[in-house]
Write an enzyme that holds these catalytic residues in place. Structure first.
Site, PDB file in Angstrom:
ATOM      1  N   HIS A   1       0.864  -1.185   0.000  1.00  0.00           N
ATOM      2  CA  HIS A   1       0.000   0.000   0.000  1.00  0.00           C
ATOM      3  C   HIS A   1       0.897   1.231   0.000  1.00  0.00           C
ATOM      4  CE1 HIS A   1      -3.775   2.138   1.807  1.00  0.00           C
ATOM      5  NE2 HIS A   1      -3.081   2.942   1.034  1.00  0.00           N
TER       6      HIS A   1
ATOM      7  N   GLU B   1      -2.637  -1.761  -3.272  1.00  0.00           N
ATOM      8  CA  GLU B   1      -3.834  -1.097  -2.782  1.00  0.00           C
ATOM      9  C   GLU B   1      -3.539   0.364  -2.490  1.00  0.00           C
ATOM     10  OE1 GLU B   1      -3.830  -2.103   1.997  1.00  0.00           O
ATOM     11  OE2 GLU B   1      -4.808  -3.520   0.635  1.00  0.00           O
TER      12      GLU B   1
ATOM     13  N   HIS C   1      -8.099  -6.754   7.122  1.00  0.00           N
ATOM     14  CA  HIS C   1      -7.957  -5.775   8.192  1.00  0.00           C
ATOM     15  C   HIS C   1      -8.205  -6.435   9.538  1.00  0.00           C
ATOM     16  CE1 HIS C   1      -7.095  -1.518   9.035  1.00  0.00           C
ATOM     17  NE2 HIS C   1      -7.684  -1.782  10.178  1.00  0.00           N
TER      18      HIS C   1
END
Length: 237
Positions: free
Chosen positions: A43, A70, A190
């Site tokens: 990310h 991401e 997550h």
């Protein structure tokens, strides 16, 4: 079989804390693959506080498993993804100042914006995923925007799991059923961990992929990276 994608952001955070190249992010990514990971997730954020753009470019030719990038679809992020052409791009609604992702997209409000971005990635042959909550309407509008998959934001599940696992997973099972009915692929991520991952997977066995970083890297401090990856893989059997 559900794939395990290891998010290596925390490895980059540790490297950046001292400068230099220890730990070596590229080597850790390759070791994750060697130890059984099915993919690598990064990310890159605008401030490069963990993964840097240079890491993203360097990783692409080295990886032999799936590469997932991401991030928030800013112009800079879109350009990076189109140049690197990973297997998958996951769109998250994070502002540049956020510590970590903490909510899914309002896909209804942002449908036109997401549709334009998703189309650009799909034209480049990149599989697309949109980060969403368990709200059925948000999943439906992700489909309308043209997403190939959605990624369920699982922090609420992880928070509620210790007190009542069945109650914690119930909205995610319903969301997963909506996703399947719409013909979308299904990812999740997550705060998934060795404590809660197996129960989540048993209730939603048709998951395509889980992306796990923080908990996995923390576990590796005690168990070692190779054993940790195998433990997470065992949760997905």
């Amino acid at each position: 079989m559900t794939k395990l994608s290891v998010n290596i952001n925390k490895v980059a955070t540790l490297r950046n804390a001292r400068g230099g190249n220890v730990p070596d992010v590229l080597k850790v990514a390759q070791d994750c693959e060697r130890f059984g990971a099915d993919g690598i997730t990064v990310h890159p954020r605008p401030d490069e506080r963990h993964i840097r753009k240079s890491d993203v470019y360097a990783l692409r030719p080295l990886l032999r498993t799936e590469f997932n990038i991401e991030g928030y679809p800013s112009r800079e992020f879109i350009d990076l993804v189109l140049k690197v052409k990973p297997h998958q791009v996951t769109l998250v609604p994070d502002s540049p100042t956020q510590l970590t992702s903490n909510a899914g997209w309002d896909t209804k409000e942002n449908q036109a914006f997401l549709a334009e971005v998703l189309d650009a990635f799909k034209q480049a042959g990149i599989r697309t995923s949109v980060f969403v909550s368990t709200d059925a309407e948000m999943i439906e509008y992700a489909a309308k925007a043209g997403a190939d998959r959605v990624e369920l934001y699982t922090e609420p599940y992880a928070t509620a799991y210790p007190k009542n696992p069945e109650e914690a997973v119930a909205p995610f099972v319903e969301a997963a059923k909506v996703t399947r009915r719409l013909g979308l692929g299904l990812n999740a991520g997550h705060d998934l961990s060795l404590e809660n991952l197996n129960f989540f997977h048993k209730n939603i066995p048709w998951l395509d992929e889980v992306s796990i970083g923080h908990a996995l890297i923390c576990d590796a401090l005690y168990l070692g990276l190779q054993r940790t990856i195998q433990e997470y893989k065992n949760c997905l059997l």
